[in-house]
Motif scaffolding. Structure first.
Motif, PDB file in Angstrom:
ATOM      1  N   GLY A  55      22.503  21.178 -16.078  1.00  0.00           N
ATOM      2  CA  GLY A  55      23.641  21.886 -16.637  1.00  0.00           C
ATOM      3  C   GLY A  55      23.869  23.258 -16.037  1.00  0.00           C
ATOM      4  O   GLY A  55      24.653  24.045 -16.551  1.00  0.00           O
ATOM      5  N   ARG A  56      23.180  23.548 -14.943  1.00  0.00           N
ATOM      6  CA  ARG A  56      23.302  24.868 -14.322  1.00  0.00           C
ATOM      7  C   ARG A  56      23.786  24.720 -12.875  1.00  0.00           C
ATOM      8  O   ARG A  56      23.181  23.995 -12.086  1.00  0.00           O
ATOM      9  N   VAL A  57      24.882  25.392 -12.559  1.00  0.00           N
ATOM     10  CA  VAL A  57      25.444  25.378 -11.211  1.00  0.00           C
ATOM     11  C   VAL A  57      25.351  26.788 -10.631  1.00  0.00           C
ATOM     12  O   VAL A  57      25.805  27.747 -11.251  1.00  0.00           O
ATOM     13  N   THR A  58      24.740  26.908  -9.458  1.00  0.00           N
ATOM     14  CA  THR A  58      24.572  28.212  -8.820  1.00  0.00           C
ATOM     15  C   THR A  58      25.201  28.215  -7.437  1.00  0.00           C
ATOM     16  O   THR A  58      25.390  27.159  -6.821  1.00  0.00           O
ATOM     17  N   CYS A  59      25.512  29.391  -6.942  1.00  0.00           N
ATOM     18  CA  CYS A  59      26.065  29.559  -5.597  1.00  0.00           C
ATOM     19  C   CYS A  59      24.925  29.985  -4.672  1.00  0.00           C
ATOM     20  O   CYS A  59      24.330  31.047  -4.865  1.00  0.00           O
ATOM     21  N   GLN A  60      24.618  29.149  -3.681  1.00  0.00           N
ATOM     22  CA  GLN A  60      23.486  29.393  -2.792  1.00  0.00           C
ATOM     23  C   GLN A  60      23.872  29.135  -1.351  1.00  0.00           C
ATOM     24  O   GLN A  60      24.944  28.606  -1.062  1.00  0.00           O
ATOM     25  N   ASN A  61      22.968  29.519  -0.457  1.00  0.00           N
ATOM     26  CA  ASN A  61      23.147  29.211   0.959  1.00  0.00           C
ATOM     27  C   ASN A  61      22.465  27.896   1.297  1.00  0.00           C
ATOM     28  O   ASN A  61      21.259  27.747   1.091  1.00  0.00           O
ATOM     29  N   ASN A  62      23.230  26.941   1.812  1.00  0.00           N
ATOM     30  CA  ASN A  62      22.674  25.680   2.287  1.00  0.00           C
ATOM     31  C   ASN A  62      22.749  25.700   3.803  1.00  0.00           C
ATOM     32  O   ASN A  62      23.762  25.341   4.404  1.00  0.00           O
ATOM     33  N   TYR A  63      21.677  26.135   4.438  1.00  0.00           N
ATOM     34  CA  TYR A  63      21.682  26.364   5.884  1.00  0.00           C
ATOM     35  C   TYR A  63      21.724  25.080   6.699  1.00  0.00           C
ATOM     36  O   TYR A  63      21.865  25.120   7.913  1.00  0.00           O
ATOM     37  N   ALA A  64      21.572  23.922   6.037  1.00  0.00           N
ATOM     38  CA  ALA A  64      21.649  22.653   6.760  1.00  0.00           C
ATOM     39  C   ALA A  64      23.067  22.101   6.786  1.00  0.00           C
ATOM     40  O   ALA A  64      23.321  21.097   7.432  1.00  0.00           O
ATOM     41  N   VAL A  65      24.002  22.767   6.119  1.00  0.00           N
ATOM     42  CA  VAL A  65      25.387  22.306   6.012  1.00  0.00           C
ATOM     43  C   VAL A  65      25.396  20.836   5.587  1.00  0.00           C
ATOM     44  O   VAL A  65      26.009  19.976   6.215  1.00  0.00           O
TER      45      VAL A  65
END
Length: 229
Positions: free
Chosen positions: A64-74
């Motif tokens: 139930g938790r959505v965060t904004c992160q860096n996904n360096y693998a695209v």
């Protein structure tokens, strides 16, 4: 972040050239030259910022938790082993380039330029007080103090350290980077040796030009009136 750091470096180089190469500066410091430098800073800063636009994603932890992160693998495959390894290397590359180009190189440039300027000014005995030297020292120290916690914090993210040190570094990073946004422009603006004199002269010149324009307009109007008569 990149733009502010690059502009501080450019200011340092400009002062270095003025102090150590005054003739060259007088010949080459034109409005076109300055505009080109400013445009170059913004282009370079934008280019270095693009990876963080590309790699930004939202992540749902299924709780139930959505965060904004860096996904360096695209990739949306957050758990795959190959993706984990690829993300790690891209993360290291991004952190290294940001640290080298956004902190270490500008810090060395600022330190070198102000050290040379201070030495040259001292040799020529151009300053009656130690205030300019203190200002240059504060500029170098403040740059290091304000930005170093940010890179320590980013390094802890890279090593996945979530200890108390991580939380304290995050708090310190928010404080120092926010403080730097206000402090750096204030330092460069208000600590000039002749700032108050220049400011007063500028204000007086503004009023004089305004009154001069008013007087000129009034004389023109009177001449027109006389011509009509």
């Amino acid at each position: 972040m990149f733009a502010s750091v690059f502009f501080l470096s450019a200011i340092s180089i400009d002062r270095y050239l003025l102090a150590l190469h005054p003739v060259w500066s007088q010949l080459h410091r034109t409005p076109l030259w300055v505009s080109s430098i400013i445009l170059g800073v913004w282009i370079f800063a934008t280019a270095l910022s693009m990876p963080y636009v590309v790699f930004r994603e939202t992540y749902d932890d299924n709780k139930g938790r959505v965060t904004c992160q860096n996904n360096y693998a695209v990739s949306t495959d957050w758990e795959g082993k190959k993706m984990q390894t690829l993300r790690k290397w891209i993360h290291v590359a991004c952190f290294s380039s940001r640290f080298l180009l956004g902190f270490l190189l500008p810090f060395l440039i600022i330190t070198f330029c102000y050290e040379r300027v201070a030495r040259k000014m001292k040799e020529r005995s151009l300053f009656k007080s130690n205030k300019p030297f203190k200002v240059m020292m504060v500029a170098v120290i403040s740059f290091f103090v304000c930005w170093m916690p940010y890179y320590v914090y980013q390094g802890l993210i890279l090593t996945k350290n979530r200890s108390l040190l991580f939380q304290l570094t995050l708090l310190l990073t928010v404080i120092t980077t926010s403080f730097n946004t206000v402090f750096s422009p204030t330092l460069y603006l208000f600590t000039g040796e002749n700032f108050r004199k220049v400011f007063k002269k500028s204000v007086l010149a503004l009023f004089e030009s305004t009154f001069s324009e008013d007087s000129s307009a009034e004389r023109t109007q009177n001449l027109n009136s006389e011509a009509d008569i």
